[in-house]
Design a protein around this motif. Structure first.
Motif, short mmCIF file in Angstrom:
data_model
loop_
_atom_site.label_atom_id
_atom_site.label_comp_id
_atom_site.label_asym_id
_atom_site.label_seq_id
_atom_site.Cartn_x
_atom_site.Cartn_y
_atom_site.Cartn_z
N THR A 110 0.83 -1.20 0.00
CA THR A 110 0.00 0.00 0.00
C THR A 110 0.87 1.26 0.00
N ARG A 112 2.11 5.21 -1.28
CA ARG A 112 1.74 6.54 -1.77
C ARG A 112 2.71 6.93 -2.88
N TYR A 146 -0.27 16.40 -4.39
CA TYR A 146 -0.14 15.44 -3.29
C TYR A 146 -0.83 15.97 -2.03
N GLU A 150 -3.50 14.03 0.21
CA GLU A 150 -2.95 13.44 1.44
C GLU A 150 -4.01 13.02 2.46
N TYR A 153 -5.35 9.73 1.23
CA TYR A 153 -4.39 8.64 1.45
C TYR A 153 -4.49 8.16 2.90
N ASP A 154 -4.49 9.14 3.79
CA ASP A 154 -4.51 8.81 5.22
C ASP A 154 -5.77 8.02 5.57
N GLU A 157 -5.66 4.43 4.21
CA GLU A 157 -4.78 3.59 5.02
C GLU A 157 -5.46 3.16 6.31
N GLU A 181 9.38 9.79 1.08
CA GLU A 181 7.94 9.89 0.87
C GLU A 181 7.48 11.32 1.11
N ARG A 184 3.48 13.04 5.64
CA ARG A 184 2.27 12.38 6.11
C ARG A 184 1.67 13.22 7.24
N GLY A 562 -2.91 2.12 -3.31
CA GLY A 562 -3.03 3.22 -2.34
C GLY A 562 -3.55 4.48 -3.01
N THR A 563 -3.05 4.75 -4.20
CA THR A 563 -3.46 5.96 -4.91
C THR A 563 -4.88 5.82 -5.46
N ALA A 566 -7.09 6.45 -2.46
CA ALA A 566 -7.11 7.87 -2.10
C ALA A 566 -7.92 8.67 -3.10
#
Lengths: 589, 268
Positions: A110, A112, A146, A150, A153-154, A157, A181, A184, A562-563, A566
């Motif tokens: 997973t 980013r 990004y 973000e 993404y968070d 996850e 990366e 985060r 992951g993307t 998101a």
């Protein structure tokens, strides 16, 4: 005449990850939602249970959880002008079929994408100049940053219970994580996986060479965990049957475990299985989607009217559905005009084996889909491309996903392919070999696209989707560069020999590489060069939206899930906050 | 694709042959069919490497009754496959070869079932037999048809080149030469590219050597024992970070009910 169903607010094409997310959330917001899944219902119990799930022949070799090419496949060729021929068996990539889609049989890696990847064209122009790349490297900006993505993404996850070590927490580099990366906003919700011997050997050598090893972010849960939907994941048992299998342990974040129960609990949501969507119906006057037509389990054509349609099928299938529906302008490689099917990209893989020839016990069967140690020092944003002539990069990982012996029996270079010497080499090297994966990015090229095949048809009489693809020169240069870096690490790992699988051939549809098919319905800032806008809303009709990795304008040196997750939450946010109350194009074209 | 057969006798012969490839054609335990595999004249003409005393013969002897029954292959096809797969994965001093591991049974069952009939294959025409390898399999044949046609044409080639002798009459080196001729397209067959047949046979042989024994091959889990794969067992949480650990548990087949997980009951 097609059977006509009662109308719904939203029709979702597909029953995999993105449909499960949208189904749950849109139903909760009060909308009636139907998800149309071509395959059947599958649940952790009884469908994924051991011992029968632990059948390498059925699931890895015969593709038991995958799309059936007899019903629908693609045709393939390397370049325009070549005759495309049907992909008669699955090989290079493995789209899933059935509830949960590919999120049932994925590995759980997973990742980013690095921040610069989302504005790649601008980043290259600013950093290396407009003339740095050949004109046929048709990279584009995504239309979002990004930082925009973000929070999503968070959240994704947290839905997946992803375990890992943060490398950059709100701008502060953290020890033990990936220092390359993007920043985060929060740590991973779970601790990283245990690190296997293979990863230890790789990580130690990589660190000695100045690289920065870290545990691969994993959605194979590392502890008992309850996600924001109130759904429970259990700890991974490192059974070594993850990719191409359903997880018996409730440990891998599948749609069944992490999302769907929350959707199915809402009476606004209906999951309609054995429903094979043929096309999106649309009003040529008003230029809006009116619903979808599918074939049901009895073989009837059924029309499902809907105020909004979201394509949630596997990446290239969304492009194929648009082409079969006559929506948008098909991409034409001769004129480089049109958008649907444009910028089809993939993943540029190479591999290295380090052979310890019996002197170490690696125990490769003690594995998990996302069990691995990686370095990101040679991914796109981690190094200077000046003088190299390419854009992109790769992560390098020692994964220990499985030791299933039909597919895993590495032998050193020079070993015969069969016979006594081969057998002896297999026996000697099976338990003492570490494999490195070089997981490279993929840039678009004007020749690489998705169209419709002129002669072959599927079981419903529709033209097959046609993929034209070969590795662009940019990616061959990239692969050479990053594979050489990986080879240096491999040399430092103390093995008796090292073999390198360079990328030095045409792309082939035959050997498995990855199921990271991207592009074809790309997002962007300009309707002339993209299919959907920054919110994944079609430029052509505002009530048609497209999810999945097909929206990537180019593919990064990471796994896409992951993307994709998101972006799904990002699009959902736009639907809920901007669109559904007042349906219209969210970006003027 | 399944052809009705009652060839138990052949299978007995086939099973006998797994005592060692060299010995296989020399055993001479003929049945009433007079099928060539039993003639036993070949060993003298083509002395082969002595068959090692191997667990293979014990494994074969201990095979459950019925595992020798064939659903798909006829007698000469079975003789061909037995003689070929045991060169692809030959027996050695420690581990059985493909023949003793039951690979014939494995391939036979595969060809008699969905795989043989082209399950999960798109087989619509037109076909382009000389397609570039990047485009993958492009023949019109199901795997079952591929085996039937391939074996028939290879046998004809071998007979023509060897004064009427069949493939299974050849010595080990001669059989290896035929197999590598197929692999490299040195041998040209009338109806299909020889490498397609060879690669299918090689892949199916490796499958049969390593797939769960429930499929009829990997007898006595010999393939798993050879490499140290524990099979269907499913839990290494406590061991995965025990580096260089010497794992010695007996492998387990998914057909063994003990491999079933207990959490079925605690997670309704």
């Amino acid at each position: 005449m097609a059977v006509r169903m009662p109308p719904v607010d939203v029709a979702l094409v597909g029953g995999g990850m993105t449909a499960a997310i949208l189904g749950k959330e849109l139903a909760e917001a009060g909308h009636t939602v139907v998800a149309l899944e071509r395959g059947q219902m599958r649940q952790t119990i009884p469908d994924f249970q051991s011992p029968t799930m632990h059948d390498e022949l059925k699931y890895s070799v015969r593709h038991g959880l995958m799309q059936d090419p007899r019903v629908q496949t693609l045709s393939f060729r390397n370049f325009p002008g070549q005759r495309a021929l049907p992909m008669r068996q699955l090989g290079s990539f493995l789209p899933g079929e059935g509830v949960g889609g590919a999120m049932v049989h994925w590995n759980g890696q997973t990742w980013r994408f690095q921040p610069e990847w989302f504005a790649l064209r601008s980043w290259v122009n600013d950093r290396y100049g407009r003339d740095f790349l050949a004109e046929d490297v048709t990279i584009q900006d995504w239309g979002l940053s990004y930082e925009d993505l973000e929070p999503f993404y968070d959240y994704f996850e947290r839905i997946c219970g992803t375990g890992g070590t943060a490398g950059n927490l709100r701008g502060e580099v953290q020890s033990g994580g990936n220092p390359f990366e993007g920043a985060r906003s929060a740590p991973y919700p779970n601790p990283p996986m245990k690190q296997a011997y293979s990863g230890h050997l790789f990580g130690t050598a990589a660190a000695e060479l100045g690289h920065h090893p870290f545990p691969v972010p994993s959605s194979n849960s590392t502890r008992h965990y309850t996600n924001p939907y109130g759904l429970e994941l259990k700890p991974c048992m490192y059974c070594g049957f993850c990719e191409t299998y359903g997880c018996e342990h409730f440990a891998k974040a599948s749609a069944q475990v992490a999302i769907l129960p929350a959707a199915l609990a809402n009476k606004n949501f209906e999951l309609r299985t054995r429903s094979y969507v043929l096309r999106v119906e649309w009003d040529r006057g008003a230029n809006v989607a009116t619903g979808v037509t599918y074939v049901d389990a009895r073989g009837r054509e059924v029309f499902q009217p809907a105020a909004m349609v979201v394509l949630c099928a596997f990446a290239h299938h969304n492009a194929v559905l648009m082409l079969q529906s006559g929506i948008g302008e098909p991409y034409d490689p001769r004129t480089r005009s049109g958008t649907v099917g444009r910028n089809y990209t993939y993943q540029t893989m190479s591999g290295i084996n380090v052979f310890y020839a019996g002197s170490k016990r690696i125990n490769p069967f003690m594995g998990a889909g996302a069990l691995g140690t990686a370095i990101d020092d040679v991914n796109n944003g981690s190094f200077d491309h000046s003088g190299l002539g390419f854009v992109g990069g790769a992560y390098i990982a020692a994964y220990q996903t499985s030791g299933r012996p039909i597919n895993f029996h590495p032998v050193p270079d020079g070993t015969p392919r069969w016979g006594r010497a081969w057998k002896q080499a297999v026996a000697e090297n099976y338990n003492s070999t570490v494999s490195l994966t070089i997981h490279g990015s993929s840039v678009p090229h004007p020749n690489n696209y998705i169209g419709l095949d002129p002669s072959y048809t599927d079981a419903f009489g529709q033209p097959l989707g046609m993929v034209t693809f070969d590795f662009p020169y940019n990616d061959r240069l990239m692969s050479r560069h990053v594979t050489e870096k990986a080879w240096r690490v491999a040399q430092a790992m103390g093995g008796k020999s090292v073999s390198v699988g360079w990328l030095d051939d045409h792309y082939s549809i035959v050997p498995y590489q990855t199921t990271h098919n991207t592009g074809g319905t790309i997002m962007g800032t300009d309707p002339k060069t993209s299919v959907v806008n920054r919110y994944l809303q079609s430029w052509d009709m505002h009530n048609l939206w497209v999810m999945g990795a097909g929206v990537f304008p180019q593919n990064a040196g990471y796994n896409p899930t992951g993307t994709v997750g998101a972006l799904t939450y990002w699009a959902l946010d736009a639907m809920l906050k901007q669109y559904l109350r007042n349906p219209r194009p969210l970006v003027p074209s | 694709m399944t052809r009705p057969v009652s060839r138990r006798h052949l299978l007995k012969t086939g099973a006998a042959s797994v005592a060692g490839v060299g010995a296989a054609v020399a055993i001479g335990t003929c049945d009433e069919s007079g099928f060539p595999i039993c003639r036993g004249s070949q060993a003298a003409a083509q002395p082969a490497a002595p068959a090692p005393a191997s667990p293979a013969s014990n494994a074969a002897a201990a095979a459950p009754s019925g595992t020798g029954m064939l659903f798909f292959f006829n007698d000469p096809e079975a003789a061909f496959v037995t003689a070929a797969v045991d060169r692809l994965i030959p027996p050695d001093a420690t581990f059985a070869g493909a023949a003793a591991a039951g690979v014939l049974t494995y391939i036979d069952r595969q060809l008699a079932s969905g795989f043989g009939a082209g399950d999960r294959m798109y087989l619509d025409g037109p076909w382009l037999a000389d397609a570039p390898p990047e485009q993958g399999y492009q023949l019109r044949f199901t795997p079952a048809q591929l085996y039937q046609i391939g074996i028939e044409e290879i046998r004809a080639h071998v007979r023509a080149a060897n004064a009427g002798r069949e493939f299974w009459d050849l010595g080990e080196a001669e059989r290896d030469d035929v197999l590598s001729g197929l692999e490299t397209a040195r041998i040209v067959l009338p109806s299909l590219p020889a490498p397609v047949f060879f690669e299918t046979l090689l892949a199916n042989t490796i499958e049969g050597f390593f797939a769960d024994p429930a499929y009829g091959g990997n007898r006595d889990m010999v393939g798993w024992r050879m490499v140290g794969f524990p099979g269907a067992y499913a839990q290494y949480l406590e061991l995965v970070d025990a580096y260089d650990y010497a794992y010695r548990r007996e492998p387990i087949s998914m057909a063994n009910e003990d491999a079933r997980h207990a959490h079925l009951t605690d997670h309704p």
